[in-house]
Design a protein around this motif. Structure first.
Motif, PDB file in Angstrom:
ATOM      1  N   ALA A 424      53.675  39.131  64.428  1.00 13.14           N
ATOM      2  CA  ALA A 424      52.306  38.638  64.633  1.00 13.14           C
ATOM      3  C   ALA A 424      51.300  39.510  63.887  1.00 13.14           C
ATOM      4  N   LYS A 425      51.492  40.829  63.926  1.00 12.25           N
ATOM      5  CA  LYS A 425      50.581  41.728  63.204  1.00 12.25           C
ATOM      6  C   LYS A 425      50.688  41.513  61.701  1.00 12.25           C
ATOM      7  N   ALA A 426      51.894  41.237  61.211  1.00 12.41           N
ATOM      8  CA  ALA A 426      52.078  40.999  59.776  1.00 12.41           C
ATOM      9  C   ALA A 426      51.367  39.721  59.352  1.00 12.41           C
ATOM     10  N   ARG A 427      51.512  38.664  60.127  1.00 14.21           N
ATOM     11  CA  ARG A 427      50.866  37.390  59.772  1.00 14.21           C
ATOM     12  C   ARG A 427      49.353  37.495  59.816  1.00 14.21           C
ATOM     13  N   ASP A 428      48.835  38.314  60.745  1.00  8.63           N
ATOM     14  CA  ASP A 428      47.384  38.459  60.881  1.00  8.63           C
ATOM     15  C   ASP A 428      46.805  39.534  59.966  1.00  8.63           C
ATOM     16  N   GLY A 429      47.679  40.208  59.203  1.00 14.24           N
ATOM     17  CA  GLY A 429      47.212  41.264  58.307  1.00 14.24           C
ATOM     18  C   GLY A 429      46.752  42.503  59.036  1.00 14.24           C
ATOM     19  N   ASN A 430      47.313  42.782  60.231  1.00 11.16           N
ATOM     20  CA  ASN A 430      46.869  43.916  61.043  1.00 11.16           C
ATOM     21  C   ASN A 430      47.858  45.075  61.060  1.00 11.16           C
ATOM     22  N   LEU A 431      48.851  45.058  60.180  1.00  6.53           N
ATOM     23  CA  LEU A 431      49.805  46.157  60.151  1.00  6.53           C
ATOM     24  C   LEU A 431      49.131  47.428  59.630  1.00  6.53           C
ATOM     25  N   SER A 432      49.410  48.550  60.268  1.00 12.42           N
ATOM     26  CA  SER A 432      48.893  49.833  59.803  1.00 12.42           C
ATOM     27  C   SER A 432      49.961  50.541  58.982  1.00 12.42           C
ATOM     28  N   MET A 433      49.568  51.649  58.346  1.00 13.41           N
ATOM     29  CA  MET A 433      50.532  52.435  57.582  1.00 13.41           C
ATOM     30  C   MET A 433      51.642  52.952  58.485  1.00 13.41           C
TER      31      MET A 433
END
Length: 525
Positions: A424-433
């Motif tokens: 879900a974070k990947a699809r929403d562009g919310n992944l952190s380093m």
């Protein structure tokens, strides 16, 4: 007065510890001078002064732990200034506020935040607001791209976007001013300090103090990653042709000059090294780009796509990569899923998928063949006594590989929840380093796109990656009879420098056994 607050240092990081103050109350500081070192559970980093001034007050002592956004110090332009009111500068990006004069209200600079310890520059992907637009507090105003992910910067307060200093597609360094905001009651024409389009003053290096690159002309800027290569290899920056905006020297320019041997400070003829230098940081365009036809469209590669291209090519150039194959009968796992899917969903709140079985099977195999869970560091091998499994996820912007931490300690339900949250974070562009750093082994599922068989490429510095594929019914021989079974081809790509053929085959056989006989996972066999 300027408030110094704890910046956003990663989506999964909620608090930091004040490690040490490098300046004391009353000290005069220059812009970009380190003033405090902060620590998270992952790394340490320095916060720098956003402008020239005096550190007038320290609010948090060394050793204390505070939340992101907390006010830790106050800066003034002179020793006698009174502390400013707290509040306006509590923003997710590192910001600095200044008086705009007259009655037009206060102006607020929107700066590039610290988006990761190893990230020194970002690309402005798109502006969501235009000059003159009114914005509400916490409303997204610009999207930034790094090598790993994209993230949005939000407005720290309600107001009007009065000035945009960096255009879409341009590169900006950490701490650089992207835009300015004024109060919504103003006319929208707020004066600001003199600044160039790229947010730094004068020539030389952009935001890289102490780089000692003294050969660069005054009208040329060197990006931080390029400056590191120039400094470490004693290159003459004046001999490097910059291909970036306004002639900036980029990392790829420095890497190409190092490989060609054309920028050495020594007057002796350049000698091509016996071992080839690393590939350029990103695929570079030809010196004179060819003209596009009427039925063609030229689009700049995103930083994420450039990084994907570089890392995949680096993996091929560095590792002695080999792939071995096997196949697994998925009948038992499919029957198990069918029998318990409703109970599993009711208890854990997530569906029981195939990936959790594969993660468990891989952890079992990694324990038996530890070299697949290791990495090469120079002439040493580092064996990992933990199992952080990277899960390849396709997004509209490219492939990302977030990490499921300590997979050996998770149940099937915990694995499914963890994978679901990362997806879900990947699809929403919310992944952190932090979400994508430090994996020990990777699983890639090309089967979701219909792939029947493929050879996955290593995710360096890891030594192994498992490729899953489409489940397809095929005739197979079982107990001397030809039967129809749901079969999946498995592919293990591995670094032959550290993993022998026997180890690779053993790993894949153990994965196959665990999938075809899931009871092995319960009995730790």
């Amino acid at each position: 007065m300027t408030d110094i607050t704890i910046p956003n240092v990663g989506e999964s990081v909620a608090e930091v510890t004040i490690a040490s103050w490098m300046k004391q109350a009353g000290d005069t500081v220059k812009k970009d001078d380190p003033i405090v070192e902060i620590e998270t559970d992952k790394a340490s980093q320095e916060l720098v002064a956003p402008e020239d001034g005096v550190l007038s007050e320290i609010h948090v002592a060394e050793g204390e732990t505070v939340a992101v956004g907390t006010l830790i110090a106050t800066m003034g332009s002179g020793a006698g200034e009174a502390p400013a009111a707290k509040g306006d500068a509590e923003v997710k990006a590192q910001t600095q506020s200044a008086s705009s004069g007259e009655s037009s209200g206060s102006s607020l600079d929107i700066n590039v935040p610290n988006v990761g310890e190893s990230v020194s520059e970002v690309t402005v992907a798109s502006w969501m607001k235009a000059v003159g637009d009114s914005v509400a507090k916490d409303e997204p105003i610009v999207e930034l791209e790094t090598d790993k992910a994209a993230q949005e910067l939000v407005a720290p307060r309600a107001g009007v976007l009065t000035e945009i200093l960096v255009s879409e597609g341009d590169i900006a360094t950490i701490g650089q001013t992207l835009a300015r905001m004024g109060e919504s009651t103003g006319s929208g024409d707020l004066p600001g300090p003199e600044a160039s389009a790229n947010g730094d003053e004068g020539g030389g290096l952009a935001g890289v103090p102490g780089t000692n690159v003294d050969t660069v002309p005054n009208d040329v800027r060197v990006m931080p990653a390029a400056a590191k290569i120039i400094r470490e290899n004693d290159l003459d920056a004046s001999k490097i042709k910059g291909t970036g905006k306004d002639g900036r020297i980029l990392k790829a320019d420095a890497a190409q000059a190092l490989e060609a041997g054309t920028a050495k400070k020594s007057a002796a003829p350049a000698i091509t090294p016996a071992v080839s230098a690393p590939a350029p940081a990103a695929p570079s365009a030809p010196a004179t780009p060819r003209e596009t036809g009427e039925r063609e469209e030229r689009v700049r590669m995103s930083r994420m796509r450039q990084t994907i291209a570089r890392r995949l090519k680096d993996a091929q150039n560095t590792a002695a990569m080999l792939t071995t194959y096997n196949e697994a009968d998925m009948s038992e796992i499919m029957a198990l899923r069918s029998k318990y899917k409703e109970v599993f969903l009711q208890k854990h709140g997530v569906k029981l998928g195939f990936m959790s079985f594969f993660v468990k099977a891989c952890v079992q195999a990694l324990k038996e063949v530890p070299e697949v869970n290791a990495e090469i560091d120079g002439q040493d091998v580092i064996y990992k006594n933990f199992y952080d499994i990277s899960i390849a996820v396709g997004t509209p912007k490219g492939l990302v590989v977030p990490v499921l931490r300590d997979a050996d300690t998770l149940t099937l339900g915990g694995i499914e929840k963890g994978i679901g949250a990362l997806g879900a974070k990947a699809r929403d562009g919310n992944l952190s380093m932090d979400d994508m750093r430090g994996g020990t082994f990777t699983i890639s599922n090309g089967g979701v796109y219909g792939s029947l068989m493929s050879s996955p490429i290593l995710n360096p510095p890891q030594s192994g990656i498992l490729g899953m594929h489409k489940i397809e019914k095929r005739p197979v021989v079982v107990n001397d009879e030809i039967v129809i079974r749901p079969m999946m081809y498995l592919a293990l790509s591995y670094d032959h420098r550290i993993v022998d053929g026997k180890g690779a085959v053993t790993f894949l056989v153990r994965v196959k056994e665990c999938l075809e006989d899931p009871e092995r996972l319960l009995l730790d066999l």
